[in-house]
Design an enzyme around this catalytic site. Structure first.
Site, PDB file in Angstrom:
ATOM      1  N   SER A 140       0.833  -1.200   0.000  1.00 62.24           N
ATOM      2  CA  SER A 140       0.000   0.000   0.000  1.00 62.24           C
ATOM      3  C   SER A 140       0.872   1.256   0.000  1.00 62.24           C
ATOM      4  O   SER A 140       1.650   1.471  -0.918  1.00 62.24           O
ATOM      5  CB  SER A 140      -0.967  -0.040   1.190  1.00 62.24           C
ATOM      6  OG  SER A 140      -2.001   0.898   1.056  1.00 62.24           O
ATOM      7  N   ASP A 221      -9.571  -4.965  -4.756  1.00 61.68           N
ATOM      8  CA  ASP A 221      -8.901  -3.839  -4.091  1.00 61.68           C
ATOM      9  C   ASP A 221      -9.320  -2.519  -4.743  1.00 61.68           C
ATOM     10  O   ASP A 221      -9.329  -2.402  -5.973  1.00 61.68           O
ATOM     11  CB  ASP A 221      -7.387  -4.030  -4.225  1.00 61.68           C
ATOM     12  CG  ASP A 221      -6.553  -3.007  -3.483  1.00 61.68           C
ATOM     13  OD1 ASP A 221      -7.131  -2.117  -2.827  1.00 61.68           O
ATOM     14  OD2 ASP A 221      -5.316  -3.107  -3.577  1.00 61.68           O
ATOM     15  N   HIS A 253      -7.954  -5.382  -0.420  1.00 57.06           N
ATOM     16  CA  HIS A 253      -6.689  -4.753  -0.058  1.00 57.06           C
ATOM     17  C   HIS A 253      -6.042  -5.432   1.152  1.00 57.06           C
ATOM     18  O   HIS A 253      -6.688  -5.662   2.171  1.00 57.06           O
ATOM     19  CB  HIS A 253      -6.954  -3.278   0.252  1.00 57.06           C
ATOM     20  CG  HIS A 253      -5.735  -2.423   0.290  1.00 57.06           C
ATOM     21  ND1 HIS A 253      -4.881  -2.284  -0.783  1.00 57.06           N
ATOM     22  CD2 HIS A 253      -5.209  -1.651   1.286  1.00 57.06           C
ATOM     23  CE1 HIS A 253      -3.900  -1.464  -0.460  1.00 57.06           C
ATOM     24  NE2 HIS A 253      -4.062  -1.079   0.784  1.00 57.06           N
TER      25      HIS A 253
END
Length: 279
Positions: A140, A221, A253
């Site tokens: 991320s 995601d 995610h």
């Protein structure tokens, strides 16, 4: 009149701000103390191991290298990939606005590299680290930072080490209005929506300082589309390395951290390890 403590100014995905300057985060991070023996688990002290430089996610404003989530995740990577891992504790908004996360991570990488001549401050890195096999990774926000470190390393590299590759897990690279506005707010001195840290330009992609990139996607995601754009732009650039993509259908995610025993999480970890140990 002075603003009161409950007058909201802005609200984002991970926090809200108040007109009196207070910031309220929606997530808290529990931290555990570091282990007393950083080299626990090295069974062959005569063999040097690849180095994994790992940067945690958390929207540039929460999570920690010392949280149980990331401690356990990096420990699992160490076991799977048979590496030495350095997990980075970088400055977070609001205590340290962006670009602290980038500068802290760069300083930490240079600290690791300072051991390449076997005379650095940490004996376990001097003794066990193979600096011809250095990998940078994150998920991320950490994947975003990992990319920018690789750009900063550049085609000329870092003296004394070889960055073999980067592993980007569910990366954030702008393109979503809500997240972009949050990033710009956390970075007071920014270049707008075209800021190279938010949306990497072609010249940065062409200058990534390693020969291999592995990108993990999760099909559900919310960052999937912007990750694809990064891949497409990298493939079109003059970088010249090899890029590989692995996608997990039906997952969201950072699913692998929420469900580490899930079959697809195990698959991700095995692929991560095989990428590092690829000959």
């Amino acid at each position: 009149m002075e603003p009161t403590s409950n007058e909201i100014d802005r609200e984002f995905r991970f926090f809200r701000t108040y007109k009196n300057g207070r910031v309220e985060k929606f997530y808290t991070t529990h931290k555990i103390p570091p282990p007393n023996d950083p080299i626990t688990g090295i069974h062959d002290p005569t063999r040097k191991l690849p180095v994994l430089f790992y940067i945690h996610g958390g929207g540039f404003c929460f999570e920690s290298a010392f949280s149980p989530l990331y401690h356990n995740h990096v420990a699992s990577l160490v076991t799977e990939a048979r590496v030495i891992a350095v997990s980075v504790e970088y400055g977070l908004y609001p205590d340290q606005p962006i670009p602290a996360c980038y500068e802290d991570s760069w300083a930490a990488l240079k600290w690791v590299v300072s051991h390449s001549a076997t005379n650095g401050p940490e004996p376990w890195l001097n003794e066990y680290a193979d600096f011809d096999r250095l990998f940078i990774s994150g998920d991320s926000a950490g994947a975003n930072i990992s990319h920018h470190l690789a750009v900063r390393v550049g085609p000329d590299g870092l003296s004394g080490v070889k960055v073999n590759g980067i592993v980007l897990v569910h990366p954030f690279f702008g393109g979503l209005k809500e997240d972009d506005e949050m990033w710009l707010y956390m970075c007071p001195e920014n270049g707008g929506l075209q800021d190279r840290r938010l949306k990497p330009p072609t010249e940065d992609l062409a200058g990534i300082g390693c020969g291999r990139v592995l990108i993990f996607f999760a099909a559900e995601d919310h960052l999937r589309e912007v990750g694809q754009r990064y891949y497409d732009e990298l493939a079109k650039s003059k970088w010249g390395g090899s890029v590989e993509v692995v996608e997990h259908e039906g997952e969201s995610h950072v699913f692998h951290q929420m469900k580490p025993d899930w079959e697809k999480a195990t698959n991700l970890m095995k692929k991560f390890g095989s990428f590092i140990n690829q000959k």
